[in-house]
Design a protein around this motif. Sequence first.
Motif, PDB file in Angstrom:
ATOM      1  N   TRP A 243       0.845  -1.223  -0.022  1.00 58.15           N
ATOM      2  CA  TRP A 243       0.186  -0.053  -0.208  1.00 58.15           C
ATOM      3  C   TRP A 243       0.943   1.138   0.001  1.00 58.15           C
ATOM      4  O   TRP A 243       0.450   2.278  -0.632  1.00 58.15           O
ATOM      5  CB  TRP A 243      -0.869   0.239   1.250  1.00 58.15           C
ATOM      6  CG  TRP A 243      -0.131   0.056   2.469  1.00 58.15           C
ATOM      7  CD1 TRP A 243       0.132  -1.098   3.263  1.00 58.15           C
ATOM      8  CD2 TRP A 243       0.033   1.288   3.153  1.00 58.15           C
ATOM      9  NE1 TRP A 243       0.610  -0.572   4.444  1.00 58.15           N
ATOM     10  CE2 TRP A 243       0.548   0.791   4.353  1.00 58.15           C
ATOM     11  CE3 TRP A 243      -0.167   2.560   3.161  1.00 58.15           C
ATOM     12  CZ2 TRP A 243       0.991   1.879   5.487  1.00 58.15           C
ATOM     13  CZ3 TRP A 243       0.223   3.438   3.840  1.00 58.15           C
ATOM     14  CH2 TRP A 243       0.758   3.022   5.226  1.00 58.15           C
ATOM     15  N   LEU A 248      -2.698  -2.079  -4.276  1.00 54.01           N
ATOM     16  CA  LEU A 248      -3.665  -2.688  -3.575  1.00 54.01           C
ATOM     17  C   LEU A 248      -3.599  -4.194  -3.922  1.00 54.01           C
ATOM     18  O   LEU A 248      -3.815  -4.542  -4.835  1.00 54.01           O
ATOM     19  CB  LEU A 248      -5.099  -2.189  -4.008  1.00 54.01           C
ATOM     20  CG  LEU A 248      -6.338  -2.576  -3.412  1.00 54.01           C
ATOM     21  CD1 LEU A 248      -6.607  -2.292  -2.045  1.00 54.01           C
ATOM     22  CD2 LEU A 248      -7.732  -2.196  -4.186  1.00 54.01           C
ATOM     23  N   TRP A 265      -9.952   2.567  -0.294  1.00 51.15           N
ATOM     24  CA  TRP A 265      -8.908   3.079  -1.162  1.00 51.15           C
ATOM     25  C   TRP A 265      -9.203   3.983  -2.182  1.00 51.15           C
ATOM     26  O   TRP A 265      -8.413   5.089  -2.482  1.00 51.15           O
ATOM     27  CB  TRP A 265      -8.487   1.690  -2.196  1.00 51.15           C
ATOM     28  CG  TRP A 265      -7.105   1.942  -2.762  1.00 51.15           C
ATOM     29  CD1 TRP A 265      -6.931   2.327  -4.167  1.00 51.15           C
ATOM     30  CD2 TRP A 265      -5.912   1.441  -2.355  1.00 51.15           C
ATOM     31  NE1 TRP A 265      -5.704   2.104  -4.425  1.00 51.15           N
ATOM     32  CE2 TRP A 265      -4.772   1.786  -3.300  1.00 51.15           C
ATOM     33  CE3 TRP A 265      -5.515   0.975  -0.956  1.00 51.15           C
ATOM     34  CZ2 TRP A 265      -3.562   1.481  -3.348  1.00 51.15           C
ATOM     35  CZ3 TRP A 265      -4.060   0.955  -0.927  1.00 51.15           C
ATOM     36  CH2 TRP A 265      -3.096   1.203  -2.059  1.00 51.15           C
TER      37      TRP A 265
END
Length: 321
Positions: A243, A248, A265
Motif C-alpha cells: 500500500w 492494492l 482506497w
Amino acid sequence: MDKNTLQKTLQRLFKGKASSEDRNVINDWYHSFDSDEDIIIEDHKNRSRQEIRDEIFSKIQAQSGIKRQHDNRRIYFLTFAIAACICIGLFNLAYKFSNPSLQIQPEETFISFENEVGMIKKVKLPDGSYVQLHHNSSIDVNKEFSQNRKVLLKGKAFFDVVPNKDLPFTIETESFKTTVLGTSFSIESRPGSFDKVAVKSGNVSVQSQEFGEVLLGKDETVKLESNQLVQGSITNSELEFGWTERTLVFINTDISTMIKEIENWYGVELYSNCENLPNRKISGAYHDMNLEELLITIQFSIPLEFEINKKSVHLTFKECK
C-alpha cells in the motif's frame, strides 16, 4: 532518612507524643537541605527552594505571630514550623526531587495530521523522517520534536525513520510503545482488531505494559492477538507494505472485505446485489490503477458488472442474479 520513617515521626509530633529525639530528627532533616546544593527544587511557579521556604515561613508568621529567630539554638517553636512546612508541601517537593521517577514533567503538546479515505497521505517530520498514513489514520507529533521524537498513532502507518543514536524515535498506540533508532516498519492499531508491527528494515523494540518487550528484526512481525503477543515472519512483503507504493493487494480475500477495501482506497461508496459470496475469494496485486481499471481487471476473476456514478459505484455479481 527514608520517607516512611519521617512520616511516622511527624505523626507522633502531631499527636503530641514526639520525644526530644524525634524533634531533633526532624530538625536535622530540615537543615540537611542547606547542604544538598546538587538537588534543584523548582515548583510549577518556577520558585526556587529558598523562595518556597521563605513564602511558607511567611504564611506561618502571619497565622501564628511567630517571628524568625537568628540564633543557633534548636528552639521548640521551630519544630512545629518545620512540621507545618512539611505538611503544606516542602516535604513532597524534596521527596520528589530526590526521586527522579516522581518529578513533574512539563506537559507535552502535539501537532496532529489526519488522513481520511481515498488517498495515502505522506508526512515529512522535522528530522527528515517520513510517515505514510493509511486510510482513516492519524498521528500526533510532539511539538518539541527536535528534543523528543515521540509520535502517537491511531490507525495504520508506515514509518521511514532517520537514524539518530542519541535520540530514539518512539511511537505509542493504545497497546504498544515502539522504539527505534533508524529503520522502516509499519504499525497498525485499530479498534476491534489486533495491533500489529511489521519491520521492513533495521531493528525495532516493541513494549507492552502487560506483556513485556519484544525485539524485532527485518521481515519480522508481532501482533497482540487473544491477549498475547504473537511473533512471526513476513511471508508476503507486498501484502504488508504494498500500500505504501500505491499497490492494492488481496490475498484470498472475501467479497465483503474486498468491497470495504475498495471503498477506503478510492473514497467511494459501493452498493452490490450480494452481501457476500461464501465460496468466492480474490487474490491479486493491483498497482497504481484507477477505479475503472481495477474493476475491469477484477472482472476476469469474478463475473460482475459495474456502474460508476461519481462517488457511488453499483456492483452486480452475476452469481447473485
